[in-house]
Design an enzyme around this catalytic site. Structure first.
Site, PDB file in Angstrom:
ATOM      1  N   ALA A 177       0.827  -1.209   0.000  1.00 28.36           N
ATOM      2  CA  ALA A 177       0.000   0.000   0.000  1.00 28.36           C
ATOM      3  C   ALA A 177       0.854   1.250   0.000  1.00 28.36           C
ATOM      4  CB  ALA A 177      -0.949   0.003   1.193  1.00 28.36           C
ATOM      5  N   HIS A 441      -8.324  34.749  -5.699  1.00 29.27           N
ATOM      6  CA  HIS A 441      -9.626  34.139  -5.420  1.00 29.27           C
ATOM      7  C   HIS A 441     -10.421  34.029  -6.715  1.00 29.27           C
ATOM      8  CE1 HIS A 441     -13.401  33.233  -3.387  1.00 29.27           C
ATOM      9  NE2 HIS A 441     -13.971  34.162  -4.146  1.00 29.27           N
TER      10      HIS A 441
END
Length: 462
Positions: A177, A441
């Site tokens: 993993a 933004h």
């Protein structure tokens, strides 16, 4: 007999960068590479092809899961596996040919074949021996398998075979993993495979910040990946079309089996130094089979240097690139340097996971006083609009000085967002420095600023 200032052995990310930098610094340079194309494991059978398949399979996921929510109606796309592999191969070709162009541009000789070092100052390629004042070994790494497991790259495969399977498996078992197993497991899960990941440890992605690791595993489970943790694989019995994996659970020593069409052995990599003649040359090695170097990439043999996966440190292409750059500058008489405290790592699943610097576990072990600033992508306008609000940004800063010590991101574009913190850490920035820097933004990067604000008086949007 050709004579060079530098001969680099290996044309992967570390080797080709070292060669180009040497040439830029006015050194007559050659690079030895036995593959039919330049770029090493990364460009041919590693980073680049795997990212192509991750990108393609992510587009399928978006079409199946999110297009209709955005008003994009229509039949879901079907998968043409041969065409997807062709796309992947085209991406490989564009990149490897790009390196070949850079070699020609910088007047670097490509010595085609596999190299060895018969004595200091000489590199043998085929029947020819070339002289070099300096030699840089950048021979990379190879997949490591578990004892007793036979790899055929058809049914039982490494990452190399997983990138060119004849068909999409109905059932895929991934042993390990770590980054490679989870990335390729994600690819095939998106393409319709049942994916089971078997891991010896009790957590995925060893070395990752524990909180991020747990969140990451939960997210992958939601996506349909199954995990068997704390399990030691005993054997893999394979036929021409199927395989059975036998494993033992550590908690109660019970044994179980699981059937698969394909088994991906993703248990890490090891340095590849076969055939270089290092033992006869007298090059010192570490107990783990790595080439031992000093703080300036020099081996125990004068004039022979080593970089990348074949020496100690994380096996990352960008770490090898940095070392190649630095080694070239040292050979040219400059002050080459690599800051190993600021080497980012990225997992290119969805969401991406990225990290740089210390984890909380490391800081606790050091006994260092620190503070944590966290911000969830659920509070980020761009992430919500793009169905990418899973995950968070976590910044670790010194409790007294506010200096950034590490950052861990699970979320959209994490692999790109982490570099703002890399730059901050290179310049010794405080979390407040990041917090007081204007961020456009709406962008994902605002989540990084908010996490930095959380190291102080608190974020705005939570």
């Amino acid at each position: 007999m050709a004579q060079y200032d530098v001969i680099v052995i290996g044309a992967g990310p570390g080797g080709y960068v070292a060669a180009i930098r040497c040439a830029q610094l006015g050194l007559k340079t050659a690079c030895v590479e036995g593959r039919e194309s330049l770029g090493g494991t990364c460009l041919n059978v590693g980073c680049i092809p795997s990212k192509a398949l991750l990108h393609a399979s992510h587009q399928l996921h978006e079409a199946e899961e999110n297009f209709a929510k955005m008003g994009l109606k229509g039949k879901s796309p079907s998968v043409d596996w041969k065409q997807m592999l062709s796309y992947k191969d085209d991406v490989i070709g564009q990149n490897t040919k790009g390196i070949e162009f850079l070699f020609k541009k910088n007047k670097i000789d490509w010595l085609k074949g596999w190299g060895s070092i018969p004595e200091a100052g000489k590199v043998k390629v085929g029947d020819e021996v070339h002289e070099a004042k300096n030699i840089i070994i950048a021979s990379g790494s190879e997949a490591s398998a578990l004892p007793g497991i036979e790899i055929d790259e058809k049914v039982v495969v490494t990452s190399t075979g997983a990138l060119e399977l004849g068909k999409i498996p109905k059932k895929l078992v991934v042993i390990g993993a770590g980054v490679i197993g989870l990335e390729l497991g994600s690819v095939y899960k998106r393409l319709g495979s049942e994916v089971t990941v078997i891991e010896f440890l009790d957590n995925i992605t060893p070395g990752m910040d524990a909180e991020v690791s747990k969140t990451f595993q939960r997210t992958l489970k939601k996506q349909g990946l199954d995990f068997v943790m704390g399990a030691a694989v005993q054997k893999v019995d394979a036929t021409k079309t199927k395989a059975t994996v036998t494993y033992k659970l550590k908690k109660d020593d019970s044994e179980a089996t699981i059937d698969a069409d394909t088994v991906l052995v993703a248990t890490g990599r090891r340095p590849y130094v076969d055939g270089l003649g290092l033992e006869a040359l007298g090059v010192e090695m570490t107990e783990r089979g790595e080439i031992k170097t000093d703080g300036h990439f020099a081996t125990s043999v004068k004039g022979v240097y080593a970089i990348g996966d074949c020496i100690t440190g994380p096996m990352l292409a960008h770490k090898a690139e940095d070392e190649g750059f630095a080694a070239a500058e040292i050979i040219a008489g400059q002050a080459g340097h690599v800051n190993y405290d600021v080497i980012p790592s990225v997992v290119y699943t969805w969401p991406e996971v990225a990290a740089v610097g210390a984890t909380e576990e490391m800081l606790k072990e050091q006994g260092r006083a620190y503070k944590v600033g966290k911000f969830p992508f659920m509070g980020n306008g761009r992430a919500k609009a793009n169905f990418a609000a899973d995950g968070f940004v976590k910044i670790l800063a010194d409790k007294d000085t506010d200096r950034v010590l590490g950052c861990h991101i699970i979320g959209p574009g994490a692999g790109d967002l982490i570099h703002e913190i890399c730059v901050a850490m290179e310049f010794g920035a405080a979390a407040e420095d990041v917090a007081r820097t204007c961020h456009a933004h709406p962008t994902y990067s605002e989540a990084v600023r908010e996490a930095a604000l959380a190291c102080g008086d608190g974020p705005i949007h939570v």
